[in-house]
Design a protein around this motif. Structure first.
Motif, short mmCIF file in Angstrom:
data_model
loop_
_atom_site.label_atom_id
_atom_site.label_comp_id
_atom_site.label_asym_id
_atom_site.label_seq_id
_atom_site.Cartn_x
_atom_site.Cartn_y
_atom_site.Cartn_z
N ALA A 189 -12.78 -9.02 -4.72
CA ALA A 189 -11.76 -8.17 -5.12
C ALA A 189 -11.45 -8.36 -6.62
CB ALA A 189 -10.49 -8.33 -4.23
N LYS A 190 -11.41 -7.47 -7.43
CA LYS A 190 -11.01 -7.39 -8.78
C LYS A 190 -9.83 -6.83 -9.03
CE LYS A 190 -13.82 -6.33 -11.82
NZ LYS A 190 -15.12 -5.51 -12.69
N LYS A 191 -8.93 -6.81 -10.31
CA LYS A 191 -7.72 -6.43 -10.69
C LYS A 191 -7.53 -5.10 -10.08
CE LYS A 191 -4.28 -6.19 -14.14
NZ LYS A 191 -4.01 -6.35 -15.61
N HIS A 192 -6.70 -4.48 -9.66
CA HIS A 192 -6.14 -3.33 -9.06
C HIS A 192 -6.32 -2.25 -10.40
CE1 HIS A 192 -2.41 -4.54 -10.77
NE2 HIS A 192 -2.20 -5.60 -9.71
N PHE A 193 -6.49 -1.06 -10.04
CA PHE A 193 -6.32 0.08 -11.16
C PHE A 193 -5.11 0.82 -11.03
CE2 PHE A 193 -9.93 1.44 -8.40
CZ PHE A 193 -9.14 2.38 -7.69
N GLU A 194 -4.51 0.56 -9.87
CA GLU A 194 -3.20 1.32 -9.72
C GLU A 194 -2.46 0.31 -8.67
OE1 GLU A 194 -1.20 5.55 -8.59
OE2 GLU A 194 -3.25 5.41 -8.21
N LYS A 195 -1.08 0.39 -8.90
CA LYS A 195 -0.22 -0.56 -8.04
C LYS A 195 1.20 0.05 -8.11
CE LYS A 195 0.85 -4.20 -11.15
NZ LYS A 195 2.38 -3.92 -11.38
N ARG A 196 2.09 -0.53 -7.14
CA ARG A 196 3.47 -0.46 -7.19
C ARG A 196 3.88 -1.45 -6.19
NH1 ARG A 196 7.66 4.04 -5.09
NH2 ARG A 196 9.58 3.45 -6.26
N PRO A 197 5.00 -2.07 -6.58
CA PRO A 197 5.96 -2.89 -5.83
C PRO A 197 7.01 -2.19 -5.62
CG PRO A 197 6.34 -3.53 -7.91
CD PRO A 197 5.06 -2.64 -8.18
N SER A 198 7.98 -2.36 -4.34
CA SER A 198 8.74 -1.82 -4.00
C SER A 198 9.94 -2.49 -4.67
CB SER A 198 9.20 -2.01 -2.47
OG SER A 198 9.29 -3.34 -2.13
N PRO A 199 10.93 -1.82 -5.35
CA PRO A 199 11.64 -2.43 -6.24
C PRO A 199 12.81 -3.49 -5.59
CG PRO A 199 12.33 -0.05 -5.92
CD PRO A 199 11.02 -0.46 -5.36
N GLU A 200 12.97 -2.92 -4.22
CA GLU A 200 13.83 -3.87 -3.47
C GLU A 200 13.25 -4.43 -2.30
OE1 GLU A 200 17.03 -4.93 -4.50
OE2 GLU A 200 16.97 -3.43 -6.20
N PRO A 201 13.55 -5.42 -1.70
CA PRO A 201 12.97 -6.02 -0.33
C PRO A 201 13.28 -5.11 0.59
CG PRO A 201 14.77 -7.62 -1.04
CD PRO A 201 14.59 -6.63 -2.20
N ILE A 202 12.38 -4.96 1.64
CA ILE A 202 12.37 -3.93 2.52
C ILE A 202 12.61 -4.52 3.83
CG2 ILE A 202 11.12 -2.13 3.87
CD1 ILE A 202 9.90 -1.33 1.29
N ASP A 203 13.57 -4.02 4.98
CA ASP A 203 13.80 -4.44 6.20
C ASP A 203 12.86 -3.71 6.91
OD1 ASP A 203 14.58 -5.07 8.71
OD2 ASP A 203 16.52 -4.07 8.57
N LEU A 204 11.82 -4.48 7.38
CA LEU A 204 10.63 -3.79 8.31
C LEU A 204 11.00 -3.42 9.74
CD1 LEU A 204 7.73 -5.98 6.93
CD2 LEU A 204 8.11 -3.55 6.42
N ASN A 205 12.30 -4.11 9.84
CA ASN A 205 12.43 -3.79 11.30
C ASN A 205 13.62 -2.55 11.67
OD1 ASN A 205 11.77 -6.36 12.66
ND2 ASN A 205 12.94 -7.19 10.83
N GLU A 206 13.70 -1.63 10.40
CA GLU A 206 14.63 -0.58 10.59
C GLU A 206 14.18 0.55 11.41
OE1 GLU A 206 16.66 2.70 7.17
OE2 GLU A 206 15.15 1.26 6.53
N PHE A 207 12.86 0.72 11.47
CA PHE A 207 12.21 1.64 12.52
C PHE A 207 11.54 0.95 13.65
CE2 PHE A 207 12.62 3.42 8.36
CZ PHE A 207 13.81 4.62 8.59
#
Length: 209
Positions: A189-207
């Motif tokens: 795997a090489k460096k991504h050409f597109e990315k985005r991090p969520s600006p805040e941590p996410i509660d994966l238990n919300e749903f």
């Protein structure tokens, strides 16, 4: 121990989702975003407009005590490019648990990687399916779909060092990282050409289902 009926239920669910993606493409993935499942994508605000270059969904599956993730993105050739979703304690690359989806070498891959911050790189784990219970990939209309179910707790070995990091999705919040990028001629795997991090941590238990 999970019974066969439960695993059958997950397999049927993933198959139905794959069929849905194939017939209604990207729109079906957005159904229920913010009400029955969590969604995050790139660019910013793309979930609301159903126009993400890369979008991921997440849902806690009670019977399995595990989490279903979906990825959909504009990767025209998944034999040479990947889609990825990462779990991170911050919004920067490094010391992250990342799952890469592809059809590298014309084989379906849903593999666990570990990322390093400096120098930036990603390495596949010796046990690529660690913590992954079910997975599927599909290609439709020039775009790539991937779905997998991940255990709530995974102990991820760092392939760059003799240490292990525990990712507990029930107890902790994590930033989600979505990305797309290429492989080199050796399949690394090489460096991504597109990315985005969520600006805040996410509660994966919300749903949950």
């Amino acid at each position: 121990m999970h019974n066969s009926n439960t695993f059958g239920r997950v397999s049927i669910l993933i198959c139905l989702l794959t069929i849905s993606i194939g017939t209604r493409a990207q729109e079906s993935l957005y159904d229920g975003c913010g009400t029955t499942k969590g969604c995050f994508g790139t660019p910013d605000s793309c979930v609301e407009s159903k126009s993400c270059d890369i979008v991921t969904t997440y849902l806690y599956i009670t019977d399995l005590d595990a989490y279903q993730f979906e990825l959909y993105g504009n990767v025209s050739d998944p034999t040479t490019n990947y889609l990825a979703i990462g779990l991170s304690e911050n919004s920067k690359m490094g010391d992250d648990s990342v799952v890469l989806c592809s059809t590298l070498n014309n084989e379906e891959h849903v593999d666990q990687y570990w990322t390093r911050g400096f120098p930036k790189s990603a390495k596949i784990l010796d046990e690529p399916s660690l913590g992954i219970l079910e997975s599927t990939v599909a290609i439709t209309d020039g775009a790539f779909y991937c779905s997998f179910v991940r255990e709530a707790v995974t102990n991820i070995p760092n392939p760059y060092a003799d240490e292990t990091t525990t990712f507990d999705l029930k107890a902790n919040l994590y930033h989600l990282l979505v990305a797309a990028g290429p492989f080199d001629e050796n399949g690394a795997a090489k460096k991504h050409f597109e990315k985005r991090p969520s600006p805040e941590p996410i509660d994966l238990n919300e749903f949950s289902d």
